[in-house]
Design a protein around this motif. Structure first.
Motif, PDB file in Angstrom:
ATOM      1  N   VAL A 184       6.265 -12.271  -0.557  1.00  0.00           N
ATOM      2  CA  VAL A 184       6.587 -12.235   0.868  1.00  0.00           C
ATOM      3  C   VAL A 184       5.634 -13.155   1.637  1.00  0.00           C
ATOM      4  O   VAL A 184       4.418 -13.039   1.503  1.00  0.00           O
ATOM      5  CB  VAL A 184       6.490 -10.797   1.418  1.00  0.00           C
ATOM      6  N   PHE A 185       6.195 -14.057   2.446  1.00  0.00           N
ATOM      7  CA  PHE A 185       5.326 -14.978   3.190  1.00  0.00           C
ATOM      8  C   PHE A 185       5.606 -15.006   4.690  1.00  0.00           C
ATOM      9  O   PHE A 185       4.852 -15.597   5.453  1.00  0.00           O
ATOM     10  CB  PHE A 185       5.447 -16.400   2.627  1.00  0.00           C
ATOM     11  N   GLN A 186       6.686 -14.347   5.132  1.00  0.00           N
ATOM     12  CA  GLN A 186       6.982 -14.313   6.562  1.00  0.00           C
ATOM     13  C   GLN A 186       7.670 -13.009   6.886  1.00  0.00           C
ATOM     14  O   GLN A 186       8.623 -12.617   6.212  1.00  0.00           O
ATOM     15  CB  GLN A 186       7.884 -15.487   6.942  1.00  0.00           C
ATOM     16  N   THR A 187       7.163 -12.308   7.918  1.00  0.00           N
ATOM     17  CA  THR A 187       7.758 -11.024   8.280  1.00  0.00           C
ATOM     18  C   THR A 187       8.137 -11.007   9.755  1.00  0.00           C
ATOM     19  O   THR A 187       7.449 -11.578  10.600  1.00  0.00           O
ATOM     20  CB  THR A 187       6.801  -9.849   7.998  1.00  0.00           C
ATOM     21  N   PHE A 188       9.231 -10.339  10.029  1.00  0.00           N
ATOM     22  CA  PHE A 188       9.635 -10.006  11.381  1.00  0.00           C
ATOM     23  C   PHE A 188       9.738  -8.480  11.425  1.00  0.00           C
ATOM     24  O   PHE A 188       9.403  -7.809  10.458  1.00  0.00           O
ATOM     25  CB  PHE A 188      10.962 -10.678  11.728  1.00  0.00           C
ATOM     26  N   LYS A 189      10.187  -7.923  12.536  1.00  0.00           N
ATOM     27  CA  LYS A 189      10.138  -6.476  12.696  1.00  0.00           C
ATOM     28  C   LYS A 189      10.952  -5.754  11.619  1.00  0.00           C
ATOM     29  O   LYS A 189      10.461  -4.816  10.982  1.00  0.00           O
ATOM     30  CB  LYS A 189      10.644  -6.080  14.082  1.00  0.00           C
ATOM     31  N   ARG A 190      12.183  -6.174  11.397  1.00  0.00           N
ATOM     32  CA  ARG A 190      13.046  -5.463  10.443  1.00  0.00           C
ATOM     33  C   ARG A 190      13.542  -6.349   9.308  1.00  0.00           C
ATOM     34  O   ARG A 190      14.361  -5.913   8.495  1.00  0.00           O
ATOM     35  CB  ARG A 190      14.231  -4.839  11.186  1.00  0.00           C
ATOM     36  N   VAL A 191      13.044  -7.571   9.256  1.00  0.00           N
ATOM     37  CA  VAL A 191      13.475  -8.540   8.247  1.00  0.00           C
ATOM     38  C   VAL A 191      12.248  -9.284   7.740  1.00  0.00           C
ATOM     39  O   VAL A 191      11.269  -9.448   8.473  1.00  0.00           O
ATOM     40  CB  VAL A 191      14.477  -9.548   8.866  1.00  0.00           C
ATOM     41  N   ALA A 192      12.282  -9.711   6.487  1.00  0.00           N
ATOM     42  CA  ALA A 192      11.206 -10.540   5.936  1.00  0.00           C
ATOM     43  C   ALA A 192      11.816 -11.624   5.058  1.00  0.00           C
ATOM     44  O   ALA A 192      12.961 -11.511   4.612  1.00  0.00           O
ATOM     45  CB  ALA A 192      10.225  -9.689   5.128  1.00  0.00           C
ATOM     46  N   TYR A 193      11.036 -12.678   4.829  1.00  0.00           N
ATOM     47  CA  TYR A 193      11.449 -13.752   3.927  1.00  0.00           C
ATOM     48  C   TYR A 193      10.464 -13.821   2.769  1.00  0.00           C
ATOM     49  O   TYR A 193       9.253 -13.640   2.945  1.00  0.00           O
ATOM     50  CB  TYR A 193      11.499 -15.091   4.652  1.00  0.00           C
ATOM     51  N   ALA A 194      11.015 -14.077   1.591  1.00  0.00           N
ATOM     52  CA  ALA A 194      10.186 -14.105   0.387  1.00  0.00           C
ATOM     53  C   ALA A 194      10.567 -15.292  -0.477  1.00  0.00           C
ATOM     54  O   ALA A 194      11.728 -15.740  -0.490  1.00  0.00           O
ATOM     55  CB  ALA A 194      10.357 -12.805  -0.412  1.00  0.00           C
ATOM     56  N   ALA A 247       7.976  -3.338  10.378  1.00  0.00           N
ATOM     57  CA  ALA A 247       8.145  -1.939  10.767  1.00  0.00           C
ATOM     58  C   ALA A 247       8.220  -1.015   9.561  1.00  0.00           C
ATOM     59  O   ALA A 247       7.973   0.189   9.673  1.00  0.00           O
ATOM     60  CB  ALA A 247       9.413  -1.773  11.618  1.00  0.00           C
ATOM     61  N   ASP A 248       8.543  -1.562   8.400  1.00  0.00           N
ATOM     62  CA  ASP A 248       8.627  -0.775   7.171  1.00  0.00           C
ATOM     63  C   ASP A 248       7.352  -0.860   6.335  1.00  0.00           C
ATOM     64  O   ASP A 248       7.284  -0.291   5.241  1.00  0.00           O
ATOM     65  CB  ASP A 248       9.797  -1.264   6.315  1.00  0.00           C
ATOM     66  N   GLY A 249       6.341  -1.584   6.829  1.00  0.00           N
ATOM     67  CA  GLY A 249       5.091  -1.708   6.098  1.00  0.00           C
ATOM     68  C   GLY A 249       4.991  -2.952   5.250  1.00  0.00           C
ATOM     69  O   GLY A 249       4.025  -3.114   4.492  1.00  0.00           O
ATOM     70  N   LEU A 250       5.954  -3.857   5.372  1.00  0.00           N
ATOM     71  CA  LEU A 250       5.919  -5.092   4.599  1.00  0.00           C
ATOM     72  C   LEU A 250       5.069  -6.114   5.337  1.00  0.00           C
ATOM     73  O   LEU A 250       5.147  -6.247   6.561  1.00  0.00           O
ATOM     74  CB  LEU A 250       7.342  -5.629   4.423  1.00  0.00           C
ATOM     75  N   SER A 251       4.240  -6.856   4.607  1.00  0.00           N
ATOM     76  CA  SER A 251       3.381  -7.859   5.232  1.00  0.00           C
ATOM     77  C   SER A 251       3.258  -9.078   4.344  1.00  0.00           C
ATOM     78  O   SER A 251       3.625  -9.056   3.166  1.00  0.00           O
ATOM     79  CB  SER A 251       1.983  -7.282   5.533  1.00  0.00           C
ATOM     80  N   ARG A 252       2.743 -10.153   4.903  1.00  0.00           N
ATOM     81  CA  ARG A 252       2.548 -11.388   4.157  1.00  0.00           C
ATOM     82  C   ARG A 252       1.655 -11.157   2.949  1.00  0.00           C
ATOM     83  O   ARG A 252       0.635 -10.490   3.039  1.00  0.00           O
ATOM     84  CB  ARG A 252       1.917 -12.450   5.050  1.00  0.00           C
ATOM     85  N   GLY A 253       2.053 -11.741   1.837  1.00  0.00           N
ATOM     86  CA  GLY A 253       1.269 -11.612   0.622  1.00  0.00           C
ATOM     87  C   GLY A 253       1.738 -10.503  -0.300  1.00  0.00           C
ATOM     88  O   GLY A 253       1.310 -10.448  -1.448  1.00  0.00           O
ATOM     89  N   HIS A 254       2.606  -9.627   0.173  1.00  0.00           N
ATOM     90  CA  HIS A 254       3.087  -8.556  -0.692  1.00  0.00           C
ATOM     91  C   HIS A 254       3.905  -9.122  -1.852  1.00  0.00           C
ATOM     92  O   HIS A 254       4.713 -10.041  -1.677  1.00  0.00           O
ATOM     93  CB  HIS A 254       3.946  -7.567   0.092  1.00  0.00           C
ATOM     94  N   ASP A 288       0.813  -1.221   0.000  1.00  0.00           N
ATOM     95  CA  ASP A 288       0.000   0.000   0.000  1.00  0.00           C
ATOM     96  C   ASP A 288       0.846   1.270   0.000  1.00  0.00           C
ATOM     97  O   ASP A 288       0.313   2.372   0.045  1.00  0.00           O
ATOM     98  CB  ASP A 288      -0.962   0.015   1.197  1.00  0.00           C
ATOM     99  N   LYS A 289       2.168   1.122  -0.037  1.00  0.00           N
ATOM    100  CA  LYS A 289       3.044   2.282  -0.201  1.00  0.00           C
ATOM    101  C   LYS A 289       4.293   1.831  -0.943  1.00  0.00           C
ATOM    102  O   LYS A 289       4.565   0.640  -1.070  1.00  0.00           O
ATOM    103  CB  LYS A 289       3.410   2.899   1.151  1.00  0.00           C
ATOM    104  N   ARG A 290       5.046   2.807  -1.430  1.00  0.00           N
ATOM    105  CA  ARG A 290       6.258   2.494  -2.160  1.00  0.00           C
ATOM    106  C   ARG A 290       7.274   1.829  -1.231  1.00  0.00           C
ATOM    107  O   ARG A 290       7.557   2.328  -0.138  1.00  0.00           O
ATOM    108  CB  ARG A 290       6.859   3.773  -2.748  1.00  0.00           C
ATOM    109  N   LEU A 291       7.803   0.690  -1.652  1.00  0.00           N
ATOM    110  CA  LEU A 291       8.801  -0.026  -0.879  1.00  0.00           C
ATOM    111  C   LEU A 291      10.017  -0.319  -1.755  1.00  0.00           C
ATOM    112  O   LEU A 291       9.874  -0.751  -2.900  1.00  0.00           O
ATOM    113  CB  LEU A 291       8.237  -1.348  -0.349  1.00  0.00           C
TER     114      LEU A 291
END
Length: 380
Positions: A351-361, A310-317, A280-283
């Motif tokens: 993206v399928f898994q997020t933590f506060k400052r890291v995500a896995y895709a 924390a940066d707005g990244l979530s599962r499904g992005h 929903d925002k530029r990443l």
């Protein structure tokens, strides 16, 4: 079996589909809502269809929402337009089953996806199919290949330094053993949770931001799982009160368990379907590393990203992968100037898994191997 009536937008025409009460509410962006409302009655423009979009497709076991969307649309993450959902339905997408036949209907410069045998909508007509509210059925197709990520969901642990230090830890093993294996016993301090089963993990590699060098978290190595067989307590020894650590029995191991290994509650099974959607925002960001021992990643491999919740990244992005432009010489000019070609999108991340400052895709598609430091962004 109980059924509940719900009103669905007619142009989806996906027949009798199931929707689970357990499914998580997915983020719905303003852009998605606007798109879905625009196409709910009209369908999509013919220009948005994939060049070889089939006239019909029979859903089969092994299909995914992403795969079916890829058949019909140029951009698979534009799934609301494929189904023509209104914003209410986007929040909890329908499940689709093997055996259904999807038919592409083209009319007046637009295209709608219908289930074979469904009647076309007219005016303000709405359909109200009967919907079973239940657990996710085993035969419903997933959004992406679930088997590629499900083992990872129980194994991936990213903690910051303070979290790792505070995690429950193995302080002793059964007598005579330095390391313990499946079926054997170990003793743990610091268990606060009432969970019965835990993951065991070991201090892993630091995940550093490729741009700043800052440690964003620690990717802890999965060791195995264990069951609590006796809670912690106290004992009187020579007039003193001593702590009695909790007892665990090793259920499954990836590697042997030793003193100092940490514990975290085993997460609940992931029942929710992962639904592709645009951030929903530029990443923008970079790949930190390839999960596992590989140096580069290809299709269906997992990568760590330097952005998290924390940066707005979530599962499904859905994110685009970029290939850095090469530096070339302009040999058409006597000056032989160096030029840098523009970056080019060459793959897609999910993206399928997020933590506060890291995500896995998951790397859904890619033209060239992906390496640490490669750039990603919101899809164009």
């Amino acid at each position: 079996m109980k059924y509940r009536q719900k009103t669905w937008i007619a142009s989806a025409l996906l027949g009798t589909l199931a929707q689970t009460a357990l499914a998580a509410s997915y983020p719905v962006t303003t852009e998605q809502q606007s798109r879905a409302e625009q196409v709910a009655q009209k369908g999509v423009a013919l220009a948005d269809l994939a060049p070889n979009a089939p006239e019909r497709h029979v859903v089969k076991a092994g299909d995914t929402l992403w795969g079916i969307s890829s058949l019909f649309l140029t951009s698979p993450w534009r799934w609301p337009e494929l189904w023509g959902m209104n914003k209410t339905q986007i929040a909890n997408p329908h499940l689709i089953y093997p055996g259904q036949t999807l038919v592409l209907v083209r009319q007046d410069g637009r295209a709608l996806l219908q289930v074979d045998g469904a009647a076309a909508p007219s005016g303000d007509e709405r359909l109200a199919p009967r919907v079973r509210i239940a657990d996710l059925p085993d035969n419903a197709i997933a959004a992406i290949p679930q088997h590629l990520i499900e083992p990872f969901l129980n194994e991936a642990v990213v903690l910051d330094g303070d979290e790792f230090a505070a995690a429950p830890r193995v302080v002793a093993t059964q007598e005579g053993r330095v390391m313990v294996s499946q079926g054997e016993t170990a003793y743990v301090r610091g268990l606060q949770s009432k969970a019965d089963t835990y993951r065991l993990f070991r201090s892993g590699k630091p995940l550093r931001d490729p741009d700043t060098g800052t440690v964003l978290g620690y990717e802890s190595a999965f060791v195995g799982t264990a069951d609590v067989t006796r809670p912690a307590g106290q004992a009187q020894v020579d007039g003193s009160t001593l702590e009695v650590p909790a007892t665990i029995r090793i259920r499954h191991i990836r590697q042997e368990v030793g003193v100092g290994d940490r514990l975290a509650p085993l997460p609940a099974r992931q029942y929710s379907r992962y639904v592709p959607h645009h951030p929903d925002k530029r990443l923008d960001g970079r790949i930190i590393s390839v999960y596992g021992d590989a140096i580069t990643a290809g299709q269906n491999q997992i990568v760590a990203l330097n952005r998290g919740s924390a940066d707005g990244l979530s599962r499904g992005h859905v994110l685009s992968l970029w290939r850095a432009g090469r530096v070339v010489k302009d040999r058409t000019d006597e000056r032989n100037d160096n030029l840098r070609l523009p970056d080019e999108a060459h793959g897609t991340l999910f993206v399928f898994q997020t933590f506060k400052r890291v995500a896995y895709a998951l790397v859904i598609s890619v033209q060239e191997p992906v390496s640490a430091g490669d750039r990603f962004s919101s899809p164009q």
